[in-house]
Design a protein around this motif. Structure first.
Motif, PDB file in Angstrom:
ATOM      1  N   ALA A   1       4.841 -46.802  38.638  1.00 48.34           N
ATOM      2  CA  ALA A   1       4.095 -48.055  38.767  1.00 48.34           C
ATOM      3  C   ALA A   1       4.337 -48.685  40.127  1.00 48.34           C
ATOM      4  O   ALA A   1       3.400 -49.165  40.772  1.00 48.34           O
ATOM      5  CB  ALA A   1       4.484 -49.016  37.655  1.00 48.34           C
ATOM      6  N   ASP A   2       5.581 -48.644  40.594  1.00 55.37           N
ATOM      7  CA  ASP A   2       5.900 -49.224  41.893  1.00 55.37           C
ATOM      8  C   ASP A   2       5.239 -48.434  43.018  1.00 55.37           C
ATOM      9  O   ASP A   2       4.682 -49.014  43.943  1.00 55.37           O
ATOM     10  CB  ASP A   2       7.417 -49.265  42.086  1.00 55.37           C
ATOM     11  CG  ASP A   2       7.812 -49.982  43.355  1.00 55.37           C
ATOM     12  OD1 ASP A   2       7.258 -51.074  43.602  1.00 55.37           O
ATOM     13  OD2 ASP A   2       8.651 -49.443  44.106  1.00 55.37           O
ATOM     14  N   SER A   3       5.293 -47.108  42.936  1.00 52.44           N
ATOM     15  CA  SER A   3       4.683 -46.304  43.997  1.00 52.44           C
ATOM     16  C   SER A   3       3.160 -46.433  43.989  1.00 52.44           C
ATOM     17  O   SER A   3       2.535 -46.400  45.035  1.00 52.44           O
ATOM     18  CB  SER A   3       5.096 -44.840  43.863  1.00 52.44           C
ATOM     19  OG  SER A   3       4.563 -44.290  42.681  1.00 52.44           O
TER      20      SER A   3
ATOM     21  N   THR B   1       0.795 -45.649  30.764  1.00 52.48           N
ATOM     22  CA  THR B   1       1.302 -46.604  29.776  1.00 52.48           C
ATOM     23  C   THR B   1       1.049 -46.105  28.356  1.00 52.48           C
ATOM     24  O   THR B   1       1.924 -46.233  27.492  1.00 52.48           O
ATOM     25  CB  THR B   1       0.643 -47.981  29.987  1.00 52.48           C
ATOM     26  OG1 THR B   1       0.886 -48.392  31.333  1.00 52.48           O
ATOM     27  CG2 THR B   1       1.200 -49.002  29.027  1.00 52.48           C
ATOM     28  N   ILE B   2      -0.095 -45.507  28.114  1.00 52.40           N
ATOM     29  CA  ILE B   2      -0.395 -44.949  26.785  1.00 52.40           C
ATOM     30  C   ILE B   2       0.544 -43.792  26.468  1.00 52.40           C
ATOM     31  O   ILE B   2       1.075 -43.702  25.354  1.00 52.40           O
ATOM     32  CB  ILE B   2      -1.874 -44.529  26.702  1.00 52.40           C
ATOM     33  CG1 ILE B   2      -2.767 -45.763  26.698  1.00 52.40           C
ATOM     34  CG2 ILE B   2      -2.130 -43.675  25.466  1.00 52.40           C
ATOM     35  CD1 ILE B   2      -4.250 -45.467  26.851  1.00 52.40           C
ATOM     36  N   ILE B   3       0.782 -42.916  27.454  1.00 54.25           N
ATOM     37  CA  ILE B   3       1.709 -41.792  27.245  1.00 54.25           C
ATOM     38  C   ILE B   3       3.111 -42.318  26.957  1.00 54.25           C
ATOM     39  O   ILE B   3       3.804 -41.824  26.058  1.00 54.25           O
ATOM     40  CB  ILE B   3       1.698 -40.849  28.467  1.00 54.25           C
ATOM     41  CG1 ILE B   3       0.355 -40.119  28.543  1.00 54.25           C
ATOM     42  CG2 ILE B   3       2.851 -39.852  28.399  1.00 54.25           C
ATOM     43  CD1 ILE B   3       0.160 -39.330  29.815  1.00 54.25           C
TER      44      ILE B   3
ATOM     45  N   GLY C   1      -1.899 -49.585  47.132  1.00 52.59           N
ATOM     46  CA  GLY C   1      -3.132 -50.356  47.073  1.00 52.59           C
ATOM     47  C   GLY C   1      -3.688 -50.383  45.671  1.00 52.59           C
ATOM     48  O   GLY C   1      -3.306 -49.599  44.806  1.00 52.59           O
ATOM     49  N   SER C   2      -4.620 -51.278  45.433  1.00 49.78           N
ATOM     50  CA  SER C   2      -5.202 -51.421  44.111  1.00 49.78           C
ATOM     51  C   SER C   2      -6.618 -50.865  44.106  1.00 49.78           C
ATOM     52  O   SER C   2      -7.430 -51.193  44.959  1.00 49.78           O
ATOM     53  CB  SER C   2      -5.203 -52.894  43.703  1.00 49.78           C
ATOM     54  OG  SER C   2      -5.786 -53.033  42.439  1.00 49.78           O
TER      55      SER C   2
ATOM     56  N   GLY D   1      -6.627 -47.045  36.277  1.00 48.65           N
ATOM     57  CA  GLY D   1      -6.858 -46.095  35.185  1.00 48.65           C
ATOM     58  C   GLY D   1      -5.673 -45.179  34.969  1.00 48.65           C
ATOM     59  O   GLY D   1      -5.288 -44.893  33.835  1.00 48.65           O
ATOM     60  N   LEU D   2      -5.058 -44.717  36.077  1.00 47.42           N
ATOM     61  CA  LEU D   2      -3.877 -43.861  35.984  1.00 47.42           C
ATOM     62  C   LEU D   2      -2.713 -44.614  35.348  1.00 47.42           C
ATOM     63  O   LEU D   2      -1.988 -44.071  34.510  1.00 47.42           O
ATOM     64  CB  LEU D   2      -3.499 -43.349  37.370  1.00 47.42           C
ATOM     65  CG  LEU D   2      -2.361 -42.345  37.441  1.00 47.42           C
ATOM     66  CD1 LEU D   2      -2.683 -41.103  36.624  1.00 47.42           C
ATOM     67  CD2 LEU D   2      -2.069 -41.969  38.873  1.00 47.42           C
TER      68      LEU D   2
END
Length: 165
Positions: A76-78, A96-98, A83-84, A90-91
């Protein structure tokens, strides 16, 4: 001196091999059957003792939770520093689902370990439902943790089987 064992007749026994007589009983070396990976972590049947509960159960599960949380936060940090964009969002949603599904699997494993530990103490695994009672369930949970880590299970077989420890 060279010996050819292939030419030795079958009726001659070597002197170093003792012959068991009828008076000698052979006792099993380990009466407890080994517990498989799938039986330990995914089947509520059977029992586990204190050491198996702690060393093969709680420590690895907590390590997996910590490691997966660390990996998710690092990713998440990387991804946030690069950039957003819609692809990154989506990734992150997929990761988060995994992570959530992995936590559900580990939660199931923890419940299975608690049920097996209840079995070792001679109690039904359904006792885990007491933990769902608000407030009182937390005191019951604390007492069960003390039992799980410090109270020896029943000796010999009980209605839930033979202990794997």
């Amino acid at each position: 001196v060279e010996t050819n064992f292939a030419a030795t007749p079958a009726r001659i026994r070597p002197a170093a091999v003792p012959v068991l007589g009828a008076s000698m009983a052979i006792a099993p070396l380990d009466p407890k059957p080994p517990i498989s990976f799938w039986q330990l972590y995914f089947s509520p049947n059977g029992r586990i003792g204190r050491m198996t509960f702690f060393v093969k159960g709680i420590v690895p599960v907590l390590a997996l939770i910590g490691l997966s949380f660390y990996i998710l936060m690092t990713l998440a940090d990387s991804l946030n520093t690069s950039g957003s964009s819609g692809v990154i969002d989506g990734l992150m949603a997929i990761l988060t689902i995994i992570f959530f599904l992995g936590m559900l699997l580990l939660y199931w494993v923890i419940i299975i370990l608690f049920i097996k530990r209840f079995h070792d103490l001679g109690r039904s695994g359904w006792n885990i439902l007491w933990w769902l009672i608000p407030f009182a369930g937390q005191f019951i949970n604390l007492w069960n943790w003390i039992e799980f880590l410090f109270v020896k299970g029943t000796d010999g077989p009980n209605p839930f089987g033979i202990s794997a420890d």
